[in-house]
Structure formats: C-alpha cells, structure tokens
Design an enzyme around this catalytic site. Structure first.
Site, short mmCIF file in Angstrom:
data_model
loop_
_atom_site.label_atom_id
_atom_site.label_comp_id
_atom_site.label_asym_id
_atom_site.label_seq_id
_atom_site.Cartn_x
_atom_site.Cartn_y
_atom_site.Cartn_z
N ARG A 20 -7.95 -0.77 5.28
CA ARG A 20 -7.57 -1.52 5.73
C ARG A 20 -6.38 -1.90 7.11
O ARG A 20 -6.93 -2.37 7.95
CB ARG A 20 -6.59 -2.77 4.80
CG ARG A 20 -6.64 -3.46 2.86
CD ARG A 20 -5.82 -3.59 3.05
NE ARG A 20 -5.14 -2.38 2.01
CZ ARG A 20 -3.69 -2.95 1.41
NH1 ARG A 20 -3.00 -3.83 2.08
NH2 ARG A 20 -3.54 -1.19 1.82
N ASN A 38 -6.58 -6.46 0.71
CA ASN A 38 -7.86 -6.07 0.05
C ASN A 38 -7.96 -6.68 -1.20
O ASN A 38 -6.90 -7.70 -1.63
CB ASN A 38 -6.73 -4.54 -1.64
CG ASN A 38 -7.19 -3.01 -0.82
OD1 ASN A 38 -7.70 -3.00 0.40
ND2 ASN A 38 -5.72 -2.04 -0.50
#
Length: 99
Positions: A20, A38
């Site tokens: 990320r 996520n």
C-alpha cells in the site's frame, strides 16, 4: 489529454510487504489522484485517476509491486468519479482503512 479512473484489485502476497505504501508513493510521484486499501480477502484495492497513459503506466507497475511482494493477478475496471470521494479530506492520494 483525457483523464480516466480505474479501480484495480491486486492479488498475491501483497499484504504485510509494504504494498500500500509503495502504491501511494508511486502514484503520488506520477501525479495521480486516488486511494489504496487492503481488503479482508488478502487483496489490495486501488483507485487511480489521471491521464490515460499515466494510469496505464501505474497499473503496469502494479503487476510487479515492491520487491517483497508477489503479484499473482491484477484486475482492472472502469470506475466512477464518486469513488474519489473516499479519499481523506485535502489529500490527493490516500491510504484508506481495510474493508
């Protein structure tokens, strides 16, 4: 230059490896708007908004990710502008909570 929005889902070993943060940093360096998060199923989901060629370059990079990741699949869909509203206030590109 035409602006486009693409929602991308990345599967593989993409959680717990800095994926990320890598997406956010890479997208910001490309000048893209959007977000990354996520998902509880183990995937990472992202929204990229910007020039078509730049979004395509970012998606191509998602097939590789950071060195600790292993990308098995990248799914791409057209997205609507309403998804940009999920970003943090005043942020160009956000890391969102897990869904």
């Amino acid at each position: 230059m035409t602006a486009i929005l693409r929602q991308v889902t990345i599967r593989g070993r993409v959680q717990g490896v800095g994926y990320r943060v890598w997406v956010a940093q890479t997208a910001e360096s490309y000048g893209l708007d959007g977000w990354v998060r996520n998902r509880r199923d183990g995937s990472v989901e992202a929204l990229f908004a910007g020039a078509e060629v730049t979004v395509a370059d970012m998606i191509a990079k998602c097939h590789h990710g950071p060195s600790a990741s292993r990308v098995d699949a990248v799914a791409v869909e057209e997205a609507g502008a309403e998804l940009l509203a999920q970003r943090g206030a005043g942020e160009r590109f956000s890391i969102l909570p897990t869904v």
